[in-house]
Design a protein around this motif. Structure first.
Motif, PDB file in Angstrom:
ATOM      1  N   GLY A  20       0.817  -1.199   0.000  1.00 50.56           N
ATOM      2  CA  GLY A  20       0.000   0.000   0.000  1.00 50.56           C
ATOM      3  C   GLY A  20       0.853   1.253   0.000  1.00 50.56           C
ATOM      4  N   VAL A  21       0.314   2.342  -0.571  1.00 46.16           N
ATOM      5  CA  VAL A  21       1.024   3.623  -0.582  1.00 46.16           C
ATOM      6  C   VAL A  21       0.062   4.767  -0.253  1.00 46.16           C
ATOM      7  CG1 VAL A  21       2.921   3.029  -2.147  1.00 46.16           C
ATOM      8  CG2 VAL A  21       0.735   3.784  -3.107  1.00 46.16           C
ATOM      9  N   ILE A  22       0.596   5.745   0.463  1.00 46.56           N
ATOM     10  CA  ILE A  22      -0.112   6.984   0.764  1.00 46.56           C
ATOM     11  C   ILE A  22       0.949   8.030   1.056  1.00 46.56           C
ATOM     12  CG2 ILE A  22      -0.304   6.623   3.270  1.00 46.56           C
ATOM     13  CD1 ILE A  22      -3.211   7.723   3.040  1.00 46.56           C
ATOM     14  N   SER A  23       0.603   9.301   0.901  1.00 47.74           N
ATOM     15  CA  SER A  23       1.587  10.350   1.173  1.00 47.74           C
ATOM     16  C   SER A  23       0.897  11.624   1.623  1.00 47.74           C
ATOM     17  CB  SER A  23       2.426  10.633  -0.073  1.00 47.74           C
ATOM     18  OG  SER A  23       3.539  11.453   0.247  1.00 47.74           O
ATOM     19  N   ASP A  24       1.631  12.421   2.389  1.00 49.40           N
ATOM     20  CA  ASP A  24       1.233  13.787   2.753  1.00 49.40           C
ATOM     21  C   ASP A  24      -0.168  13.833   3.365  1.00 49.40           C
ATOM     22  OD1 ASP A  24       3.485  15.714   1.514  1.00 49.40           O
ATOM     23  OD2 ASP A  24       3.172  14.002   0.183  1.00 49.40           O
ATOM     24  N   LEU A  50      -6.877   8.427   5.385  1.00 47.57           N
ATOM     25  CA  LEU A  50      -6.033   7.360   5.924  1.00 47.57           C
ATOM     26  C   LEU A  50      -6.874   6.204   6.441  1.00 47.57           C
ATOM     27  CD1 LEU A  50      -3.370   6.143   6.861  1.00 47.57           C
ATOM     28  CD2 LEU A  50      -3.485   7.620   8.888  1.00 47.57           C
ATOM     29  N   GLN A  51      -7.936   6.498   7.153  1.00 51.52           N
ATOM     30  CA  GLN A  51      -8.790   5.424   7.690  1.00 51.52           C
ATOM     31  C   GLN A  51      -9.405   4.595   6.570  1.00 51.52           C
ATOM     32  OE1 GLN A  51     -11.305   7.969  10.042  1.00 51.52           O
ATOM     33  NE2 GLN A  51     -10.124   7.663  11.922  1.00 51.52           N
ATOM     34  N   LYS A  52      -9.844   5.258   5.517  1.00 49.57           N
ATOM     35  CA  LYS A  52     -10.392   4.543   4.350  1.00 49.57           C
ATOM     36  C   LYS A  52      -9.321   3.668   3.711  1.00 49.57           C
ATOM     37  CE  LYS A  52     -13.377   3.961   0.844  1.00 49.57           C
ATOM     38  NZ  LYS A  52     -14.647   3.201   0.985  1.00 49.57           N
ATOM     39  N   ALA A  53      -8.096   4.207   3.621  1.00 50.75           N
ATOM     40  CA  ALA A  53      -6.991   3.433   3.041  1.00 50.75           C
ATOM     41  C   ALA A  53      -6.723   2.175   3.850  1.00 50.75           C
ATOM     42  CB  ALA A  53      -5.734   4.307   2.974  1.00 50.75           C
ATOM     43  N   VAL A  54      -6.622   2.321   5.168  1.00 52.68           N
ATOM     44  CA  VAL A  54      -6.336   1.174   6.028  1.00 52.68           C
ATOM     45  C   VAL A  54      -7.449   0.140   5.925  1.00 52.68           C
ATOM     46  CG1 VAL A  54      -6.066   0.442   8.434  1.00 52.68           C
ATOM     47  CG2 VAL A  54      -4.848   2.469   7.597  1.00 52.68           C
ATOM     48  N   GLN A  55      -8.680   0.606   5.866  1.00 54.44           N
ATOM     49  CA  GLN A  55      -9.821  -0.311   5.724  1.00 54.44           C
ATOM     50  C   GLN A  55      -9.694  -1.136   4.448  1.00 54.44           C
ATOM     51  OE1 GLN A  55     -13.551   1.755   5.320  1.00 54.44           O
ATOM     52  NE2 GLN A  55     -14.788  -0.067   5.623  1.00 54.44           N
ATOM     53  N   GLU A  56      -9.362  -0.482   3.331  1.00 53.37           N
ATOM     54  CA  GLU A  56      -9.235  -1.211   2.063  1.00 53.37           C
ATOM     55  C   GLU A  56      -8.003  -2.101   2.052  1.00 53.37           C
ATOM     56  OE1 GLU A  56     -10.112   0.321  -1.653  1.00 53.37           O
ATOM     57  OE2 GLU A  56     -11.791   1.567  -0.994  1.00 53.37           O
ATOM     58  N   TRP A  57      -6.900  -1.595   2.599  1.00 53.32           N
ATOM     59  CA  TRP A  57      -5.695  -2.430   2.643  1.00 53.32           C
ATOM     60  C   TRP A  57      -5.932  -3.697   3.456  1.00 53.32           C
ATOM     61  CZ3 TRP A  57      -2.528   2.461   4.198  1.00 53.32           C
ATOM     62  CH2 TRP A  57      -2.213   3.207   3.049  1.00 53.32           C
ATOM     63  N   ASN A  58      -6.647  -3.588   4.548  1.00 53.64           N
ATOM     64  CA  ASN A  58      -6.898  -4.781   5.369  1.00 53.64           C
ATOM     65  C   ASN A  58      -7.792  -5.790   4.657  1.00 53.64           C
ATOM     66  OD1 ASN A  58      -5.265  -4.207   7.559  1.00 53.64           O
ATOM     67  ND2 ASN A  58      -6.862  -3.089   8.663  1.00 53.64           N
ATOM     68  N   GLN A  59      -8.591  -5.316   3.706  1.00 51.94           N
ATOM     69  CA  GLN A  59      -9.377  -6.231   2.886  1.00 51.94           C
ATOM     70  C   GLN A  59      -8.522  -6.868   1.799  1.00 51.94           C
ATOM     71  OE1 GLN A  59     -12.598  -3.773   1.476  1.00 51.94           O
ATOM     72  NE2 GLN A  59     -13.742  -3.880   3.389  1.00 51.94           N
ATOM     73  N   GLU A  60      -7.615  -6.070   1.217  1.00 47.97           N
ATOM     74  CA  GLU A  60      -6.815  -6.530   0.075  1.00 47.97           C
ATOM     75  C   GLU A  60      -5.555  -7.279   0.500  1.00 47.97           C
ATOM     76  OE1 GLU A  60      -6.252  -2.684  -1.460  1.00 47.97           O
ATOM     77  OE2 GLU A  60      -8.131  -2.629  -2.580  1.00 47.97           O
ATOM     78  N   LYS A  61      -5.109  -7.037   1.739  1.00 44.46           N
ATOM     79  CA  LYS A  61      -3.971  -7.740   2.337  1.00 44.46           C
ATOM     80  C   LYS A  61      -2.642  -7.552   1.593  1.00 44.46           C
ATOM     81  CE  LYS A  61      -6.740 -11.231   4.713  1.00 44.46           C
ATOM     82  NZ  LYS A  61      -7.991 -10.473   4.589  1.00 44.46           N
ATOM     83  N   PRO A  62      -2.240  -6.306   1.309  1.00 50.39           N
ATOM     84  CA  PRO A  62      -0.874  -6.102   0.825  1.00 50.39           C
ATOM     85  C   PRO A  62       0.127  -6.504   1.903  1.00 50.39           C
ATOM     86  CG  PRO A  62      -1.838  -4.010   1.466  1.00 50.39           C
ATOM     87  CD  PRO A  62      -2.939  -5.031   1.548  1.00 50.39           C
ATOM     88  N   GLU A  91      -3.463   5.290  13.787  1.00 53.54           N
ATOM     89  CA  GLU A  91      -4.326   4.971  12.640  1.00 53.54           C
ATOM     90  C   GLU A  91      -3.584   4.067  11.653  1.00 53.54           C
ATOM     91  OE1 GLU A  91      -7.473   5.510  12.372  1.00 53.54           O
ATOM     92  OE2 GLU A  91      -7.708   6.849  14.099  1.00 53.54           O
ATOM     93  N   PHE A  92      -2.317   4.370  11.380  1.00 51.61           N
ATOM     94  CA  PHE A  92      -1.517   3.495  10.514  1.00 51.61           C
ATOM     95  C   PHE A  92      -1.389   2.097  11.114  1.00 51.61           C
ATOM     96  CE2 PHE A  92       0.188   7.305   8.319  1.00 51.61           C
ATOM     97  CZ  PHE A  92       0.234   6.837   7.017  1.00 51.61           C
ATOM     98  N   ASP A  93      -1.260   2.035  12.447  1.00 50.76           N
ATOM     99  CA  ASP A  93      -1.044   0.749  13.108  1.00 50.76           C
ATOM    100  C   ASP A  93      -2.275  -0.154  13.068  1.00 50.76           C
ATOM    101  OD1 ASP A  93       1.553   1.384  13.646  1.00 50.76           O
ATOM    102  OD2 ASP A  93       1.240   1.865  15.764  1.00 50.76           O
ATOM    103  N   LYS A  94      -3.410   0.376  12.634  1.00 49.65           N
ATOM    104  CA  LYS A  94      -4.588  -0.472  12.456  1.00 49.65           C
ATOM    105  C   LYS A  94      -4.477  -1.336  11.194  1.00 49.65           C
ATOM    106  CE  LYS A  94      -7.567   2.717  14.993  1.00 49.65           C
ATOM    107  NZ  LYS A  94      -8.668   3.716  14.930  1.00 49.65           N
ATOM    108  N   PHE A  95      -3.475  -1.035  10.359  1.00 45.06           N
ATOM    109  CA  PHE A  95      -3.176  -1.927   9.229  1.00 45.06           C
ATOM    110  C   PHE A  95      -2.559  -3.211   9.755  1.00 45.06           C
ATOM    111  CE2 PHE A  95       0.188  -3.381   6.203  1.00 45.06           C
ATOM    112  CZ  PHE A  95      -0.670  -3.951   5.274  1.00 45.06           C
ATOM    113  N   ASN A  96      -3.021  -4.338   9.220  1.00 45.38           N
ATOM    114  CA  ASN A  96      -2.565  -5.649   9.691  1.00 45.38           C
ATOM    115  C   ASN A  96      -1.266  -6.064   8.999  1.00 45.38           C
ATOM    116  OD1 ASN A  96      -4.879  -5.895  11.336  1.00 45.38           O
ATOM    117  ND2 ASN A  96      -6.069  -6.711   9.623  1.00 45.38           N
ATOM    118  N   GLY A  97      -0.216  -5.313   9.265  1.00 43.10           N
ATOM    119  CA  GLY A  97       1.078  -5.602   8.660  1.00 43.10           C
ATOM    120  C   GLY A  97       2.038  -4.463   8.959  1.00 43.10           C
TER     121      GLY A  97
END
Length: 319
Positions: A20-24, A50-62, A91-97
């Motif tokens: 996953g990627v995000i910036s600024d 950011l919260q939306k990103a983490v939600q989608e990343w946790n579904q997609e599992k990068p 908020e970033f730490d809610k990503f499972n990785g």
């Protein structure tokens, strides 16, 4: 990614990995405002991005996430800097990785390196923020510290601060060193909100790329500050982008350079076939819009699947 923006080549081949990627993000609990150029900034909404990103990343599992810097905005009240950085890190730490953070100028406006780097779990020695990792044998990721030589983040009497102030005095005649007036073309990069890569880091980069070449690895270089004038506004470039690219171009292993800082985003392919992709800023997403992505990694390309304001980009090596 269901809401991917733009067309990306379809291929039945499975990626070697994705990240996953995000910036600024540049969150602050303050009313919306504007950049110095008048571009709207949505300080409170950026955490929603950011919260939306983490939600989608946790579904997609990068496999991991790379944050290309500027976690909190410089307008954040300084008595709230520590708690605000911690809020966004949580908020970033809610990503499972694992999440790999780069530092940007706005991070350093809020906290000095000795407080910031432990919060971001950046492993660099002596509060330097450059490091590398290899998530799979075929690939290596190199994280550069674009504020190694900088007038912000180090103590006022630190050698890196003094070197940065000398560069600014020589290159920028304005009393306000964030003012590019009178500077032409790429010379507009010599501003206090930018920085440079020091000699020790350049040597380290050379050694890492030499080793990656021996191991037949492809390399992705990440730096908050852009490294190619064709992808970026001149005023956003790393001070010594040319020296960094001279090291990179000695080898054929670096395929893509990722950056943030220049909020509008950008993409170029340089004379050696290296892709430069600057990521669109989460901060400048109006409510209800988003800017983040997932990059699928293949042996011959990187495919950025962007969401909404982050443009999808197919980065075929050598093209």
């Amino acid at each position: 990614m269901g809401s991917a923006n733009g067309l990306v080549c379809s291929d039945a081949k499975q990626p070697l990995l994705s990240f996953g990627v995000i910036s600024d993000v540049q969150y602050a609990d303050i009313p919306d405002g504007h950049s110095f150029l008048g571009v709207p900034r949505y300080y409170r909404h950026s955490v929603r991005v950011l919260q939306k990103a983490v939600q989608e990343w946790n579904q997609e599992k990068p496999k991991f996430v790379i944050n290309c810097g500027d976690i909190v905005d410089g307008f954040c009240p300084k008595d709230q800097s520590m708690i605000t950085v911690k809020k966004i890190v949580n908020e970033f730490d809610k990503f499972n990785g694992p999440v790999y953070h780069l530092i940007g100028n706005h991070c350093l406006y809020n906290l000095p390196r000795e407080k910031l780097l432990p919060l971001l779990r950046i492993p660099g020695p002596d509060y330097h923020a450059y490091f590398e990792f290899s998530p799979i044998p075929e690939y290596r990721f190199v994280i550069l510290d674009g504020y190694d030589i900088s007038a912000i983040g180090w103590a006022k009497d630190h050698p890196n601060t003094l070197e940065a102030l000398k560069i600014l005095e020589e290159k920028n005649p304005n009393s306000d060193k964030n003012n590019p007036d009178g500077l032409v073309g790429c010379e507009r990069r010599f501003l206090m909100f930018n920085g440079g890569v020091g000699k020790a880091q350049l040597k380290w980069l050379d050694n890492v790329l030499e080793e990656a070449t021996k191991l037949n690895q492809n390399v992705v270089v990440c730096c908050h500050l852009p490294l190619d004038p064709a992808a970026s506004s001149f005023a956003a470039l790393l001070w010594n982008y040319d020296e960094v690219m001279a090291v990179i171009h000695r080898y054929n292993c670096v395929k893509v350079c990722l950056a943030g800082h220049d909020h509008k985003g950008g993409h170029s392919v340089d004379s050696h076939g290296v892709h430069h992709r600057i990521l669109e800023a989460a901060l400048e997403c109006p409510p209800g819009t988003y800017a983040f992505g997932r990059i699928n990694v293949f042996d011959d390309r990187l495919s950025l699947l962007g969401t909404d304001r982050m443009r999808s980009t197919e980065m075929v090596f050598g093209h």
